[in-house]
Design a protein around this motif. Structure first.
Motif, PDB file in Angstrom:
ATOM      1  N   VAL A 259       0.834  -1.211   0.000  1.00  0.00           N
ATOM      2  CA  VAL A 259       0.000   0.000   0.000  1.00  0.00           C
ATOM      3  C   VAL A 259       0.871   1.266   0.000  1.00  0.00           C
ATOM      4  O   VAL A 259       2.099   1.201   0.152  1.00  0.00           O
ATOM      5  N   GLN A 260       0.213   2.409  -0.178  1.00  0.00           N
ATOM      6  CA  GLN A 260       0.867   3.704  -0.022  1.00  0.00           C
ATOM      7  C   GLN A 260       0.396   4.320   1.288  1.00  0.00           C
ATOM      8  O   GLN A 260      -0.727   4.081   1.718  1.00  0.00           O
ATOM      9  N   LEU A 261       1.248   5.130   1.871  1.00  0.00           N
ATOM     10  CA  LEU A 261       0.905   5.742   3.151  1.00  0.00           C
ATOM     11  C   LEU A 261       1.249   7.225   3.154  1.00  0.00           C
ATOM     12  O   LEU A 261       2.395   7.619   2.903  1.00  0.00           O
ATOM     13  N   GLN A 262       0.237   8.033   3.420  1.00  0.00           N
ATOM     14  CA  GLN A 262       0.464   9.470   3.577  1.00  0.00           C
ATOM     15  C   GLN A 262       1.004   9.721   4.983  1.00  0.00           C
ATOM     16  O   GLN A 262       0.313   9.445   5.965  1.00  0.00           O
TER      17      GLN A 262
ATOM     18  N   GLN B  26       5.665   4.815  -0.533  1.00  0.00           N
ATOM     19  CA  GLN B  26       5.050   3.819  -1.411  1.00  0.00           C
ATOM     20  C   GLN B  26       5.627   2.446  -1.135  1.00  0.00           C
ATOM     21  O   GLN B  26       6.675   2.316  -0.505  1.00  0.00           O
ATOM     22  N   GLN B  27       4.947   1.434  -1.650  1.00  0.00           N
ATOM     23  CA  GLN B  27       5.415   0.050  -1.521  1.00  0.00           C
ATOM     24  C   GLN B  27       5.664  -0.358  -0.074  1.00  0.00           C
ATOM     25  O   GLN B  27       6.679  -0.979   0.243  1.00  0.00           O
ATOM     26  N   LEU B  28       4.728  -0.011   0.808  1.00  0.00           N
ATOM     27  CA  LEU B  28       4.778  -0.529   2.177  1.00  0.00           C
ATOM     28  C   LEU B  28       4.049  -1.854   2.221  1.00  0.00           C
ATOM     29  O   LEU B  28       2.913  -1.961   1.738  1.00  0.00           O
ATOM     30  N   VAL B  29       4.685  -2.839   2.821  1.00  0.00           N
ATOM     31  CA  VAL B  29       4.071  -4.149   2.961  1.00  0.00           C
ATOM     32  C   VAL B  29       3.259  -4.174   4.257  1.00  0.00           C
ATOM     33  O   VAL B  29       3.738  -3.750   5.305  1.00  0.00           O
ATOM     34  N   VAL B  30       2.013  -4.661   4.155  1.00  0.00           N
ATOM     35  CA  VAL B  30       1.159  -4.801   5.332  1.00  0.00           C
ATOM     36  C   VAL B  30       1.389  -6.180   5.942  1.00  0.00           C
ATOM     37  O   VAL B  30       1.388  -7.187   5.238  1.00  0.00           O
ATOM     38  N   ARG B  31       1.644  -6.229   7.243  1.00  0.00           N
ATOM     39  CA  ARG B  31       1.793  -7.507   7.941  1.00  0.00           C
ATOM     40  C   ARG B  31       0.723  -7.599   9.020  1.00  0.00           C
ATOM     41  O   ARG B  31       0.660  -6.735   9.896  1.00  0.00           O
ATOM     42  N   VAL B  32      -0.108  -8.604   8.907  1.00  0.00           N
ATOM     43  CA  VAL B  32      -1.238  -8.751   9.826  1.00  0.00           C
ATOM     44  C   VAL B  32      -1.015  -9.954  10.734  1.00  0.00           C
ATOM     45  O   VAL B  32      -0.676 -11.035  10.258  1.00  0.00           O
TER      46      VAL B  32
ATOM     47  N   GLY C 133       0.048   8.276  10.247  1.00  0.00           N
ATOM     48  CA  GLY C 133      -0.011   8.163   8.793  1.00  0.00           C
ATOM     49  C   GLY C 133      -1.396   7.673   8.391  1.00  0.00           C
ATOM     50  O   GLY C 133      -2.161   7.179   9.227  1.00  0.00           O
ATOM     51  N   ARG C 134      -1.731   7.837   7.107  1.00  0.00           N
ATOM     52  CA  ARG C 134      -3.025   7.374   6.604  1.00  0.00           C
ATOM     53  C   ARG C 134      -2.777   6.446   5.423  1.00  0.00           C
ATOM     54  O   ARG C 134      -2.065   6.821   4.485  1.00  0.00           O
ATOM     55  N   ILE C 135      -3.323   5.239   5.513  1.00  0.00           N
ATOM     56  CA  ILE C 135      -3.206   4.298   4.402  1.00  0.00           C
ATOM     57  C   ILE C 135      -4.074   4.809   3.265  1.00  0.00           C
ATOM     58  O   ILE C 135      -5.260   5.091   3.468  1.00  0.00           O
ATOM     59  N   LEU C 136      -3.492   4.953   2.066  1.00  0.00           N
ATOM     60  CA  LEU C 136      -4.249   5.518   0.946  1.00  0.00           C
ATOM     61  C   LEU C 136      -5.014   4.410   0.220  1.00  0.00           C
ATOM     62  O   LEU C 136      -4.504   3.294   0.088  1.00  0.00           O
ATOM     63  N   PRO C 137      -6.207   4.714  -0.242  1.00  0.00           N
ATOM     64  CA  PRO C 137      -7.035   3.708  -0.915  1.00  0.00           C
ATOM     65  C   PRO C 137      -6.452   3.380  -2.299  1.00  0.00           C
ATOM     66  O   PRO C 137      -5.734   4.178  -2.861  1.00  0.00           O
TER      67      PRO C 137
ATOM     68  N   GLU D 234      14.798   3.311  -5.636  1.00  0.00           N
ATOM     69  CA  GLU D 234      14.633   1.947  -5.128  1.00  0.00           C
ATOM     70  C   GLU D 234      13.548   1.855  -4.047  1.00  0.00           C
ATOM     71  O   GLU D 234      12.853   0.850  -3.944  1.00  0.00           O
ATOM     72  N   ARG D 235      13.481   2.870  -3.186  1.00  0.00           N
ATOM     73  CA  ARG D 235      12.443   2.899  -2.144  1.00  0.00           C
ATOM     74  C   ARG D 235      11.500   4.024  -2.515  1.00  0.00           C
ATOM     75  O   ARG D 235      11.552   5.108  -1.925  1.00  0.00           O
ATOM     76  N   PRO D 236      10.598   3.800  -3.475  1.00  0.00           N
ATOM     77  CA  PRO D 236       9.870   4.922  -4.054  1.00  0.00           C
ATOM     78  C   PRO D 236       8.997   5.647  -3.052  1.00  0.00           C
ATOM     79  O   PRO D 236       8.438   5.048  -2.133  1.00  0.00           O
ATOM     80  N   CYS D 237       8.933   6.955  -3.215  1.00  0.00           N
ATOM     81  CA  CYS D 237       7.984   7.751  -2.448  1.00  0.00           C
ATOM     82  C   CYS D 237       7.660   9.014  -3.214  1.00  0.00           C
ATOM     83  O   CYS D 237       8.348   9.366  -4.178  1.00  0.00           O
ATOM     84  N   ILE D 238       6.598   9.655  -2.802  1.00  0.00           N
ATOM     85  CA  ILE D 238       6.201  10.922  -3.399  1.00  0.00           C
ATOM     86  C   ILE D 238       6.521  12.018  -2.391  1.00  0.00           C
ATOM     87  O   ILE D 238       5.950  12.058  -1.301  1.00  0.00           O
ATOM     88  N   PHE D 239       7.487  12.872  -2.731  1.00  0.00           N
ATOM     89  CA  PHE D 239       7.794  14.004  -1.865  1.00  0.00           C
ATOM     90  C   PHE D 239       6.778  15.099  -2.135  1.00  0.00           C
ATOM     91  O   PHE D 239       6.520  15.439  -3.283  1.00  0.00           O
TER      92      PHE D 239
END
Lengths: 202, 202
Positions: free
Chosen positions: A153-156, A166-172, A198-202, B160-165
């Protein structure tokens, strides 16, 4: 309603919408046998961490790389099956090691390093990494955010220097409390301060 | 078409779509008078920087904070009207200073620090900051990306660790070459490697 109750309610509502950010400084995981060699005994808990069952140990190590060292580095317990040394890319520059960006446990092909405790010294053949950013969620929180274990997911980051990671892996896991784990490069890059969300983006 | 021409064309096309990322390490700007005190003469150029007219000086300083110091810190020329010490938040922790996040030149209310050269020492009352991320563009490049001087934009780091600044300020001047300036916290957070680009988001 008392002020204390209001604050508790506000926290609860925030926890349904946002995920607390946490900055992980450099730290080390070791095995029971390694703890014996480094300290002469197993790890002892100084204080609990946000993840249930995890703790900061009273024991500390010096991490020695080819170009530099860090003294007094945190060791996290309980002991694991294999050692892992989590540093930032900035730390790597000072140590003279380029840590690959990996998820915890994925140590194949990672560089080694030397750990020094007050009773002994160990040289690891592998285990040094920069932790890949990830989100811990309980099954309940995963439902609120409608995400699944392994989802990317992406996280604001709602911080002073805002950015979208971007590219954060969710671990449940039932063992997890909701938390976004960033390393110090990431937390400083977004101007994180304790209490930020932070806010997980849809 | 020769391979060299192909590469040059590819670079040109990339420059119409993307902006090169650059990581700025800790560095110092000083005045002509301060250069005299620190080195006994004005700054001399070692090599040019990406921004036209700017150079890395042969002269270096030690930056001394309340809790630590950095030796051999880069000084950038030409001399300016007021000194400015640009460090990362990570650097600040080591020096014992919390640098506010500011745009270059906005030194009001920033903390001071001590600079040591091979001929003298200066204590600044202000000037320490973490550089606020920003984008340099020539007027021509600003047209390609349809942005204006002072505009605040988002930038996708293609790293490599993409993000939006977010909240990057665009600065347009005929003296500028297109470049996104990140500090080391930001460049390590996104896994920047030399040659990486970013994309200004619409």
């Amino acid at each position: 309603m008392k002020e204390q109750d209001c604050l508790a309610l506000a926290e609860k509502v925030a926890g349904r919408i946002f995920v607390p950010l946490e900055a992980s400084g450099r730290h080390v995981h070791i095995t029971r046998e390694q703890a014996q060699i480094l300290f002469g005994h197993g790890l002892t808990a100084k204080r609990p961490l946000s993840q249930p069952g995890q703790f900061l140990a009273n024991e500390r190590v010096t991490v020695v790389g080819p170009k530099g060292e860090f003294r007094n580095v945190a060791v996290l317990g309980p002991e694991r099956k294999e050692a892992q040394v989590e540093i930032s890319i900035t730390d790597g520059r000072q140590l003279g090691i380029q840590p690959p960006v990996r998820l915890s446990g994925d140590v194949t092909g990672t560089p080694g390093i030397t750990l020094v405790g007050d009773m002994g010294r160990i040289t690891l053949n592998r285990g040094v990494m920069a932790a890949k950013r990830h989100i811990h969620l309980s099954p309940e929180a995963a439902k609120w955010f409608s995400v699944k274990d392994g989802q990317v997911v992406q996280l604001q980051a709602l911080t002073e220097r805002p950015c979208i990671f971007q590219q954060l892996v969710v671990r449940v896991s039932p063992d997890f409390a909701p938390a976004v784990h960033l390393d110090y490069d990431e937390s400083n890059a977004c101007g994180f301060r304790p209490g930020d969300y932070g806010r997980i983006l849809p």
